[in-house]
Design a protein around this motif. Structure first.
Motif, PDB file in Angstrom:
ATOM      1  N   VAL A 294      -0.944 -21.610 -22.279  1.00  0.00           N
ATOM      2  CA  VAL A 294      -1.021 -23.068 -22.476  1.00  0.00           C
ATOM      3  C   VAL A 294       0.412 -23.605 -22.573  1.00  0.00           C
ATOM      4  N   THR A 295       0.892 -24.106 -21.480  1.00  0.00           N
ATOM      5  CA  THR A 295       2.265 -24.629 -21.428  1.00  0.00           C
ATOM      6  C   THR A 295       2.283 -26.059 -21.985  1.00  0.00           C
ATOM      7  N   PRO A 296       3.462 -26.553 -22.348  1.00  0.00           N
ATOM      8  CA  PRO A 296       3.550 -27.951 -22.811  1.00  0.00           C
ATOM      9  C   PRO A 296       3.029 -28.926 -21.762  1.00  0.00           C
ATOM     10  N   GLU A 297       3.193 -28.614 -20.468  1.00  0.00           N
ATOM     11  CA  GLU A 297       2.707 -29.499 -19.405  1.00  0.00           C
ATOM     12  C   GLU A 297       1.169 -29.550 -19.408  1.00  0.00           C
ATOM     13  N   ILE A 298       0.569 -28.371 -19.596  1.00  0.00           N
ATOM     14  CA  ILE A 298      -0.907 -28.323 -19.629  1.00  0.00           C
ATOM     15  C   ILE A 298      -1.414 -29.104 -20.843  1.00  0.00           C
ATOM     16  N   GLU A 299      -0.718 -28.889 -21.982  1.00  0.00           N
ATOM     17  CA  GLU A 299      -1.112 -29.593 -23.207  1.00  0.00           C
ATOM     18  C   GLU A 299      -1.073 -31.111 -22.984  1.00  0.00           C
ATOM     19  N   LYS A 300       0.010 -31.554 -22.311  1.00  0.00           N
ATOM     20  CA  LYS A 300       0.184 -32.991 -22.047  1.00  0.00           C
ATOM     21  C   LYS A 300      -0.921 -33.503 -21.097  1.00  0.00           C
ATOM     22  N   ALA A 301      -1.200 -32.708 -20.056  1.00  0.00           N
ATOM     23  CA  ALA A 301      -2.228 -33.123 -19.085  1.00  0.00           C
ATOM     24  C   ALA A 301      -3.613 -33.183 -19.747  1.00  0.00           C
ATOM     25  N   LEU A 302      -3.892 -32.207 -20.644  1.00  0.00           N
ATOM     26  CA  LEU A 302      -5.187 -32.209 -21.349  1.00  0.00           C
ATOM     27  C   LEU A 302      -5.313 -33.454 -22.228  1.00  0.00           C
TER      28      LEU A 302
END
Lengths: 164, 113
Positions: A93-101
């Motif tokens: 779970v990358t920061p980008e994925i967290e942001k997109a979620l």
């Protein structure tokens, strides 16, 4: 010996005619709904006893809601596509994925908020009793308890999941 | 296979039958009873359940009140069947249209493309 035959067959013919006539008359409102320009909205008008003037206002509300809804759907689709690309490129779970979620959830909340706002506006256009009935029904079908029940220990959850 | 002495037996039998005389009187109304038995036999030979049923129907329809009752019952049955069939169809269409309305206002309930 012709008379009994005449009565026997005449009775059957009368039954067939009665069936056809009764079916035609009883199903006329259904055919009227099906062949109207907007059958789902025509159903709404019939179901909630909406007058022509109220129906014209509701149709306008529906039109403007649908246009805004299509734009939100386009943004949700784009965000989902972005999320899928991110998920395919890593296994953490990358920061980008967290942001997109987070953004996907925000878009969904925005969509649900607009939907709820639309339901309130439509219900306020109807006669008060029908408006309450409409709200109960439409919230039950869209944002009702079945969408919020996530645990197995609540009575609703038991009702929802006991077949699984 | 004809027995060899059959011609002789036939001649003897014919002689005996010629000599035979009935002394006793016939019972009273003998002839009438014989005809009645013949009639009963013919009736039993031609008996058919369908013919019997049809006769009963024909007899029933000969009475105007029963014939009118039969037509009235069928009329009511036809009206009721048409009404209930239409009601089932109407409920199905109402279910479909209400689902379509929900799908129009809630994008998360739209069927996948």
């Amino acid at each position: 010996m012709k008379r009994p035959w005449l009565i026997l067959l005449g009775g059957l013919a009368v039954a067939l005619l009665a069936y056809g006539g009764s079916y035609f008359i009883s199903s006329a409102p259904m055919h009227h709904l099906e062949h109207s320009p907007a059958p789902a909205l025509a159903w709404l008008q019939t179901e909630f006893h909406i007058s022509s003037a109220e129906f014209a206002r509701i149709s306008k509300l529906h039109e403007s809601y649908s246009a805004a809804c299509a734009e939100r759907c386009r943004r949700i689709d784009a965000k989902n596509a972005e999320l899928r690309t991110l998920l395919a490129s890593t296994n953490t779970v990358t920061p980008e994925i967290e942001k997109a979620l987070r953004e996907t959830a925000e878009l969904r909340a925005e969509c649900q908020k607009a939907m709820l706002q639309h339901f309130y506006e439509v219900s306020q256009t109807m006669p008060p009793e029908q408006g309450r009935r409409y709200l109960d029904w439409v919230i039950g079908r869209t944002l009702g308890p079945q969408h919020a029940t996530m645990t197995f220990d609540s009575p609703d959850a038991d009702h929802e999941h006991h077949h699984e | 296979m004809k027995p060899e002495n059959s011609g002789h037996d036939d001649a003897v039998l014919s002689g005996l039958l010629r000599e035979w005389k009935v002394d006793s009187d016939l019972p009273p109304r003998f002839s009438e009873q014989v005809w009645r038995r013949i009639e009963r036999g013919e009736t039993a030979a031609t008996f058919s359940p369908w013919a019997s049923l049809w006769n009963r129907i024909a007899q029933a329809f000969a009475r105007p009140s029963l014939a009118a009752g039969y037509v009235a019952v069928l009329l009511l049955a036809g009206l009721a069947a048409g009404y209930f069939q239409a009601r089932i169809g109407t409920e199905r269409v109402q279910d479909e249209l209400s689902t379509r309305y929900v799908q129009m206002v809630d994008p998360y309930q739209r069927p996948p493309r």
